[in-house]
Design a protein around this motif. Structure first.
Motif, PDB file in Angstrom:
ATOM      1  N   CYS A 277       0.839  -1.202   0.000  1.00 33.86           N
ATOM      2  CA  CYS A 277       0.000   0.000   0.000  1.00 33.86           C
ATOM      3  C   CYS A 277       0.871   1.248   0.000  1.00 33.86           C
ATOM      4  O   CYS A 277       1.827   1.353   0.768  1.00 33.86           O
ATOM      5  N   LEU A 278       0.540   2.188  -0.863  1.00 30.60           N
ATOM      6  CA  LEU A 278       1.177   3.505  -0.887  1.00 30.60           C
ATOM      7  C   LEU A 278       0.110   4.526  -0.525  1.00 30.60           C
ATOM      8  O   LEU A 278      -0.862   4.718  -1.266  1.00 30.60           O
ATOM      9  N   SER A 279       0.285   5.152   0.637  1.00 35.55           N
ATOM     10  CA  SER A 279      -0.710   6.086   1.155  1.00 35.55           C
ATOM     11  C   SER A 279      -0.197   7.516   1.080  1.00 35.55           C
ATOM     12  O   SER A 279       1.014   7.757   1.089  1.00 35.55           O
ATOM     13  N   ALA A 280      -1.119   8.456   1.041  1.00 36.19           N
ATOM     14  CA  ALA A 280      -0.755   9.864   0.872  1.00 36.19           C
ATOM     15  C   ALA A 280      -0.052  10.450   2.085  1.00 36.19           C
ATOM     16  O   ALA A 280       0.700  11.414   1.961  1.00 36.19           O
ATOM     17  N   CYS A 281      -0.275   9.866   3.274  1.00 37.50           N
ATOM     18  CA  CYS A 281       0.272  10.448   4.498  1.00 37.50           C
ATOM     19  C   CYS A 281       0.141   9.450   5.631  1.00 37.50           C
ATOM     20  O   CYS A 281      -0.407   8.360   5.456  1.00 37.50           O
ATOM     21  N   THR A 317      12.974   1.613  -8.492  1.00 37.09           N
ATOM     22  CA  THR A 317      12.715   0.768  -7.330  1.00 37.09           C
ATOM     23  C   THR A 317      11.805   1.497  -6.347  1.00 37.09           C
ATOM     24  O   THR A 317      11.611   2.706  -6.432  1.00 37.09           O
ATOM     25  N   TYR A 318      11.263   0.738  -5.406  1.00 35.12           N
ATOM     26  CA  TYR A 318      10.394   1.343  -4.393  1.00 35.12           C
ATOM     27  C   TYR A 318      11.159   2.374  -3.566  1.00 35.12           C
ATOM     28  O   TYR A 318      10.633   3.439  -3.242  1.00 35.12           O
ATOM     29  N   GLY A 319      12.410   2.056  -3.227  1.00 31.68           N
ATOM     30  CA  GLY A 319      13.206   2.977  -2.438  1.00 31.68           C
ATOM     31  C   GLY A 319      13.471   4.280  -3.163  1.00 31.68           C
ATOM     32  O   GLY A 319      13.319   5.367  -2.588  1.00 31.68           O
ATOM     33  N   ASP A 320      13.865   4.182  -4.440  1.00 32.60           N
ATOM     34  CA  ASP A 320      14.114   5.386  -5.226  1.00 32.60           C
ATOM     35  C   ASP A 320      12.826   6.166  -5.460  1.00 32.60           C
ATOM     36  O   ASP A 320      12.833   7.403  -5.496  1.00 32.60           O
ATOM     37  N   PRO A 355       4.536  10.388   1.400  1.00 32.55           N
ATOM     38  CA  PRO A 355       3.723   9.175   1.313  1.00 32.55           C
ATOM     39  C   PRO A 355       4.270   8.089   2.229  1.00 32.55           C
ATOM     40  O   PRO A 355       5.443   8.104   2.607  1.00 32.55           O
ATOM     41  N   LEU A 356       3.412   7.145   2.579  1.00 35.57           N
ATOM     42  CA  LEU A 356       3.779   6.063   3.482  1.00 35.57           C
ATOM     43  C   LEU A 356       3.647   4.730   2.755  1.00 35.57           C
ATOM     44  O   LEU A 356       2.644   4.475   2.090  1.00 35.57           O
ATOM     45  N   LEU A 357       4.660   3.884   2.890  1.00 37.23           N
ATOM     46  CA  LEU A 357       4.665   2.559   2.269  1.00 37.23           C
ATOM     47  C   LEU A 357       4.443   1.498   3.335  1.00 37.23           C
ATOM     48  O   LEU A 357       5.136   1.483   4.364  1.00 37.23           O
ATOM     49  N   SER A 358       3.487   0.611   3.118  1.00 44.91           N
ATOM     50  CA  SER A 358       3.259  -0.513   4.025  1.00 44.91           C
ATOM     51  C   SER A 358       3.089  -1.780   3.205  1.00 44.91           C
ATOM     52  O   SER A 358       2.796  -1.730   2.008  1.00 44.91           O
ATOM     53  N   ALA A 359       3.275  -2.922   3.838  1.00 49.79           N
ATOM     54  CA  ALA A 359       3.219  -4.188   3.101  1.00 49.79           C
ATOM     55  C   ALA A 359       2.853  -5.333   4.033  1.00 49.79           C
ATOM     56  O   ALA A 359       3.003  -5.240   5.264  1.00 49.79           O
ATOM     57  N   SER A 360       2.399  -6.420   3.450  1.00 50.27           N
ATOM     58  CA  SER A 360       2.046  -7.610   4.226  1.00 50.27           C
ATOM     59  C   SER A 360       3.284  -8.404   4.612  1.00 50.27           C
ATOM     60  O   SER A 360       3.214  -9.280   5.477  1.00 50.27           O
ATOM     61  N   GLN A 366      15.226  -1.293  -1.971  1.00 48.20           N
ATOM     62  CA  GLN A 366      16.280  -0.748  -2.829  1.00 48.20           C
ATOM     63  C   GLN A 366      16.513  -1.592  -4.073  1.00 48.20           C
ATOM     64  O   GLN A 366      17.071  -1.106  -5.061  1.00 48.20           O
ATOM     65  N   SER A 367      16.084  -2.838  -4.049  1.00 46.89           N
ATOM     66  CA  SER A 367      16.291  -3.707  -5.212  1.00 46.89           C
ATOM     67  C   SER A 367      14.996  -4.072  -5.932  1.00 46.89           C
ATOM     68  O   SER A 367      15.009  -4.354  -7.132  1.00 46.89           O
ATOM     69  N   LYS A 368      13.886  -4.081  -5.211  1.00 45.90           N
ATOM     70  CA  LYS A 368      12.609  -4.455  -5.813  1.00 45.90           C
ATOM     71  C   LYS A 368      12.060  -3.311  -6.657  1.00 45.90           C
ATOM     72  O   LYS A 368      11.888  -2.191  -6.164  1.00 45.90           O
TER      73      LYS A 368
END
Length: 372
Positions: A277-281, A317-320, A355-360, A366-368
């Motif tokens: 999930c990528l959330s606005a805040c 990537t997600y990190g970048d 934005p906030l990144l969350s995951a299951s 950095q690589s994905k």
């Protein structure tokens, strides 16, 4: 005469039992004339025989529209057939496949109206088709855009569409849930939130029907995810940080995943799939609906920055992605070319949040590579 089926008025959703040989009835609520049986696909009501009487009519709509090669916004919301053949792209037996649900809530004629949500949906749809090759007929859109004939984002319609999104998904499938609208939070009485609050999204009729809680979203589209299925949720709303109740939240400053598992030990994980999930805040923060990026057109800050960053950085990537979005937000917030009064007017006395990144589950950001 014994009733042998039911009919639902598509205008007010009132349900009626109908006799075997009935050909037409008149809705007692909104006075709409409803043809019964053998009616055209554009009839005001839809007849269901007894074998389907327990299935919600709106569920049948989404299920059959997904099988059809129609646009995501039909000219008439009641224009569908129950006897359609599944296309290869949308067949429940064909994997891998892509499927997306895009919701933009404007809250027309309300004091809390948002002006950029339909633009957000259009941007997201464009990105899914052009960048990630989603078939247009596999994208469902819920907005208040009456000119396009879209399905309204009511609580019931969103709930049914969320079930449609994950139904029949299998290994290799990619699913996207996008929401642009208001978000709120309320006290958590189940003790499954670290901060003591449940996050919510607000359908167009939330003042009458209520909000949709993070607990319900989790149980509907996260818990059923099977192994090999990937779900991305992009939520451009206030208080949206952990709107999917995912178990891990990425900390961009410390570069580690924080544990977000519920104190109550409630089960929030998938059934083997991956939810991101990528959330606005953050949960306690506010999101921005602004024209600062375009100078004219209103848009959600998260949606605009995400769309622009992904479009100009293939294979990021997600990190970048998080870092580049952060840089854009910082430059915007600190832009010395804007007076403080103008900033206050644009952002209503608040800054655009990261934005906030969350995951299951945890993964190497950095690589994905980011992909929908």
């Amino acid at each position: 005469m014994e009733p042998t089926g039911r009919v639902i008025c598509s205008r007010c959703n009132k349900e009626y039992s109908v006799a075997k040989y009935a050909t037409v009835i008149r809705c007692t609520e909104c006075k709409t004339t409803i043809p019964i049986g053998g009616q055209s696909s554009r009839a005001q009501g839809q007849y269901c025989n007894s074998s389907r009487s327990s299935v919600p009519q709106s569920y049948l709509y989404f299920k059959d529209k997904f099988k059809n090669k129609h646009s995501s916004c039909p000219a008439d919301p009641t224009d569908f057939s129950l006897d359609t053949k599944p296309s290869r792209a949308g067949s429940a037996e064909t994997h891998p496949r892509k499927r997306a649900l895009l919701c933009g809530v404007t809250y027309e004629n309300k004091k809390y109206r948002l002006k950029g949500t339909i633009n957000d949906v259009n941007s997201m749809k464009e990105m899914l088709i052009n960048q990630f090759h989603y078939p247009p007929d596999c994208i469902r859109v819920l907005t208040e855009d009456q000119k396009a004939g879209c399905i309204p984002p009511t609580k019931k319609n969103i709930q049914v569409a969320l079930k449609w999104l994950v139904e029949g998904s299998g290994p290799g499938d990619s699913l996207v849930f996008f929401f642009s609208g208001h978000g709120l939070r309320q006290p958590d009485f189940a003790e499954d939130e670290l901060d003591g609050f449940d996050e919510t999204i607000c359908p167009v009729d939330f003042m009458q029907e209520g909000m949709i809680l993070d607990n319900e979203i989790n149980s509907t589209i996260v818990r059923p995810l099977k192994k090999g299925v990937t779900l991305h949720a992009i939520v451009d709303a206030c208080h949206s940080g952990t709107i999917l109740d995912l178990e891990y939240v990425y900390n961009r400053q410390s570069k580690v995943w924080d544990d977000n598992r519920p104190p109550s030990n409630a089960e929030k994980s998938t059934s083997g799939g991956l939810a991101i999930c990528l959330s606005a805040c953050g949960d306690n923060q506010l999101a921005a609906d602004t024209s600062v990026f375009t100078g004219k057109t209103m848009a959600g800050a998260l949606t605009y920055i995400l769309f622009d960053t992904v479009k100009n950085n293939a294979g990021i990537t997600y990190g970048d992605l998080l870092d580049k979005m952060h840089d854009v937000i910082e430059r915007t917030n600190n832009n010395r070319c804007l007076s403080s009064k103008l900033l206050q007017k644009i952002f209503r006395h608040r800054r655009i949040q990261d934005p906030l990144l969350s995951a299951s589950e945890e993964f190497d950001v950095q690589s994905k590579k980011f992909g929908l």
